[in-house]
Write an enzyme that holds these catalytic residues in place. Structure first.
Site, PDB file in Angstrom:
ATOM      1  N   PRO A   1     -31.380  69.717  21.326  1.00 41.23           N
ATOM      2  CA  PRO A   1     -30.353  70.396  20.511  1.00 41.23           C
ATOM      3  C   PRO A   1     -29.670  69.403  19.571  1.00 41.23           C
ATOM      4  O   PRO A   1     -29.501  68.243  19.896  1.00 41.23           O
ATOM      5  CB  PRO A   1     -29.361  70.928  21.556  1.00 41.23           C
ATOM      6  CG  PRO A   1     -29.591  70.128  22.777  1.00 41.23           C
ATOM      7  CD  PRO A   1     -31.028  69.668  22.739  1.00 41.23           C
ATOM      8  N   GLU A   2     -29.321  69.894  18.400  1.00 42.97           N
ATOM      9  CA  GLU A   2     -28.589  69.061  17.449  1.00 42.97           C
ATOM     10  C   GLU A   2     -27.134  69.525  17.405  1.00 42.97           C
ATOM     11  O   GLU A   2     -26.730  70.424  18.147  1.00 42.97           O
ATOM     12  CB  GLU A   2     -29.252  69.151  16.065  1.00 42.97           C
ATOM     13  CG  GLU A   2     -30.700  68.624  16.098  1.00 42.97           C
ATOM     14  CD  GLU A   2     -31.325  68.531  14.718  1.00 42.97           C
ATOM     15  OE1 GLU A   2     -30.585  68.338  13.732  1.00 42.97           O
ATOM     16  OE2 GLU A   2     -32.556  68.650  14.624  1.00 42.97           O
TER      17      GLU A   2
END
Ligand SMILES: [Zn+2]
Length: 291
Positions: free
Chosen positions: A2-3
């Protein structure tokens, strides 16, 4: 992985369940996350109030009444889900995911407001660590992180300063967490596309000889902020099984302009999106309009 927008989406989903509530019971079913959970983890949380749930880059930071900060990272495959009063209740319809087997529910927080917050992580690269608030700035996980891209201090002058003299590509520079924190492959590609800058361009070319920003730096900072705001608004992307804290899917992936669109028409010109590999990762860009 995830960013930043995905982690911010998770933070917003968890905040109503955690902020202002006490940990009434903490269940650790498997201590073997990325690093083993501390022996006193449960004791240091139980009875403490979550005064606020913040975020730094891809870390969630729960400020506790004890003076500790609970630093949490989702790793590759970590996710949280929230239920209320022990029942699957109102948001139950989102919970029946075959991939989220209870065997991977490693940590369960029972909150005084009736919420149950469960951390599930099949690959166990996620982490949880308690750090005294006074030592947070020296914390090795956080201290080398560059500026928050959505913070006011992150501007063209700061980015130009960080890139001046760098011989690496813009793609590599923006992926470096010391230059700017929280960006990964997806949003670097998308920001470069929006700024019309080639991912292969030398990072130093967004600054002049005195490390002052030029028009490219201004365009790039605007593009980074815009793409992150848009992605947060859309609830994060939903690549690789990422779910919001309520279990629903983010839908920013439908808005990708370049990422994962190899061979498809460029949305901005008559060109075609191309895929290349830089520092071991795929880069998607339009060679016609990104210079
Ligand atoms: Zn194009």
């Amino acid at each position: 992985m995830p960013e930043l927008p995905e982690v911010e989406t998770v933070r917003r989903g968890l905040a109503p369940a955690m902020e202002g509530a006490d940990f009434t019971k903490v269940e650790v079913r498997d201590r073997r996350l990325r690093w083993p959970l501390a022996k006193d983890f449960e004791k240091r949380l139980t009875g403490k109030t979550v005064e606020g749930l913040g975020r730094r880059a891809k870390y969630l930071l729960a400020d506790l009444s004890s003076g500790d900060v609970l630093v949490m990272h989702l790793g590759m495959s970590g996710s949280f889900r929230v239920s209320h009063d022990g029942s699957e209740g109102r948001i139950a319809k989102y919970h029946h995911e075959k991939s989220k087997t209870p065997a991977h529910d490693h940590v369960v927080f029972h909150m005084s407001n009736g919420a149950t917050v469960t951390f599930n992580d099949p690959r166990r690269f996620g982490s949880m660590k308690l750090v005294p608030r006074a030592k947070l700035e020296q914390e090795p996980l956080l201290r080398s992180l560059g500026p928050e891209p959505l913070g006011n201090e992150f501007d063209a002058a700061m980015l130009a300063q960080a890139c001046a003299g760098k011989k690496t590509s813009l793609k590599a520079a923006l992926s470096d967490q010391r230059v700017v924190a929280g960006l990964g492959n997806i949003y670097v590609c998308e920001a470069l596309f929006r700024a019309r800058l080639s991912p292969k361009r030398r990072a130093s070319t967004i600054a002049d000889r005195t490390a002052k920003p030029n028009a490219r730096a201004v365009a790039l900072v605007d593009a980074i902020k815009a793409v992150l705001h848009d992605a947060i608004k859309a609830g994060g992307s939903s690549l690789r099984d990422h779910r919001r804290a309520d279990g629903s899917l983010g839908d920013f992936q439908h808005n990708f302009l370049a990422y994962d669109r190899e061979g498809q028409p460029c949305p901005a010109c008559k060109g075609t999106i191309k895929r290349i590999v830089q520092t071991g990762r795929s880069t998607f860009y339009c060679p016609s309009c990104q210079k």
